[in-house]
Motif scaffolding. Structure first.
Motif, mmCIF file in Angstrom:
data_model
loop_
_atom_site.group_PDB
_atom_site.id
_atom_site.type_symbol
_atom_site.label_atom_id
_atom_site.label_comp_id
_atom_site.label_asym_id
_atom_site.label_seq_id
_atom_site.Cartn_x
_atom_site.Cartn_y
_atom_site.Cartn_z
ATOM 1 N N ALA A 184 3.754 0.367 -11.193
ATOM 2 C CA ALA A 184 2.388 0.839 -10.941
ATOM 3 C C ALA A 184 1.542 0.628 -12.184
ATOM 4 C CB ALA A 184 2.395 2.315 -10.566
ATOM 5 N N ILE A 186 4.087 6.054 -3.539
ATOM 6 C CA ILE A 186 2.806 5.384 -3.284
ATOM 7 C C ILE A 186 1.719 6.417 -2.999
ATOM 8 C CG2 ILE A 186 1.561 3.873 -1.684
ATOM 9 C CD1 ILE A 186 4.186 2.250 -1.424
ATOM 10 N N ASN A 187 2.029 7.454 -2.239
ATOM 11 C CA ASN A 187 1.043 8.500 -1.954
ATOM 12 C C ASN A 187 0.520 9.145 -3.234
ATOM 13 O OD1 ASN A 187 1.106 8.113 0.795
ATOM 14 N ND2 ASN A 187 2.600 9.737 1.163
ATOM 15 N N ILE A 198 0.637 7.870 -6.337
ATOM 16 C CA ILE A 198 -0.069 6.846 -7.116
ATOM 17 C C ILE A 198 -1.487 6.664 -6.585
ATOM 18 C CG2 ILE A 198 -0.137 4.353 -7.609
ATOM 19 C CD1 ILE A 198 1.866 5.870 -9.358
ATOM 20 N N GLU A 199 -1.601 6.446 -5.275
ATOM 21 C CA GLU A 199 -2.920 6.157 -4.704
ATOM 22 C C GLU A 199 -3.822 7.390 -4.669
ATOM 23 O OE1 GLU A 199 -2.069 4.085 -1.035
ATOM 24 O OE2 GLU A 199 -1.649 2.232 -2.137
ATOM 25 N N SER A 200 -3.255 8.577 -4.462
ATOM 26 C CA SER A 200 -4.080 9.794 -4.415
ATOM 27 C C SER A 200 -4.652 10.156 -5.785
ATOM 28 C CB SER A 200 -3.278 10.971 -3.847
ATOM 29 O OG SER A 200 -2.314 11.409 -4.786
ATOM 30 N N GLY A 238 -5.788 7.745 -7.810
ATOM 31 C CA GLY A 238 -6.660 6.631 -8.183
ATOM 32 C C GLY A 238 -5.979 5.528 -8.953
ATOM 33 N N ASN A 239 -4.680 5.438 -8.871
ATOM 34 C CA ASN A 239 -3.924 4.418 -9.553
ATOM 35 C C ASN A 239 -3.470 3.347 -8.565
ATOM 36 O OD1 ASN A 239 -3.828 5.515 -12.342
ATOM 37 N ND2 ASN A 239 -2.959 7.259 -11.280
ATOM 38 N N SER A 240 -2.823 2.294 -9.061
ATOM 39 C CA SER A 240 -2.451 1.159 -8.212
ATOM 40 C C SER A 240 -0.950 0.937 -8.184
ATOM 41 C CB SER A 240 -3.102 -0.125 -8.738
ATOM 42 O OG SER A 240 -4.493 0.016 -8.789
ATOM 43 N N PHE A 241 -0.397 0.859 -6.979
ATOM 44 C CA PHE A 241 1.009 0.497 -6.775
ATOM 45 C C PHE A 241 1.102 -1.017 -6.870
ATOM 46 C CE2 PHE A 241 4.427 -0.619 -3.667
ATOM 47 C CZ PHE A 241 5.488 -0.140 -4.418
#
Length: 169
Positions: free
Chosen positions: A109, A152-153, A155-157, A159-162
């Motif tokens: 990530a 992934i949840n 990471i994305e929650s 504001g980051n990128s998988f």
């Protein structure tokens, strides 16, 4: 495991006990002494030349960023073999033939270090295996976790990128 084990070894070999032990371990697993690549490793080229190849990639205590070339690449990690306290071998096979069955997934990530991220990410989701700072102020990080969707949840929650999964063992 393979008709063609290949040991990538980016360090000097003379008098190197981890090198000798790695060759012995690979021979014990496969029944064959591995071919050795001492120069730069081109994973795609190795697998293009030999679909049965298995690459044994050493990761040392001081190794950082070794996993970058596996992102979006032709190989995935399917096993980790401990050679010594300083050296472990990552077993890499072609992505198309890999049968990923391990519980520990290696997840990459790009993160912006923030308290919100660290509050949501805890060791029950994933632990950091390696981190590299970028010029943009972000961190490229490799995590080990058991549930890719949960990872992934988080990471994305935040504001980051998988970036992807490079394998599991």
């Amino acid at each position: 495991m393979s008709k063609n084990p290949i040991l990538y070894w980016p360090h000097k070999t003379n008098g190197n006990s981890d090198y000798q032990l790695s060759r012995k371990v690979i021979n014990g697993i496969t029944g064959l002494m591995p071919d050795v690549i001492l120069d730069d490793l081109d994973i795609a080229a190795v697998f293009e030349e030999n679909k049965d190849a298995v690459i044994y990639y050493p990761v040392f205590c001081e190794s950082t960023g070794w996993w970058g070339e596996l992102l979006g690449g032709d190989g995935v990690i399917v096993e980790k073999i401990i050679v010594s306290p300083e050296c472990q071998l990552m077993v890499i096979v072609p992505s198309e033939t890999a049968k990923l069955q391990g519980k520990n997934q290696l997840l990459a990530a790009e993160i912006r270090p923030s308290s919100g991220f660290f509050k949501k990410m805890n060791s029950s989701i994933a632990t950091v295996s390696d981190m590299l700072a970028t010029d943009a102020g972000t961190i490229l990080a490799l995590f080990s976790g058991k549930n890719q969707n949960q990872f992934i949840n988080v990471i994305e929650s935040t504001g980051n990128s998988f970036l992807g999964c490079i394998g599991q063992y």
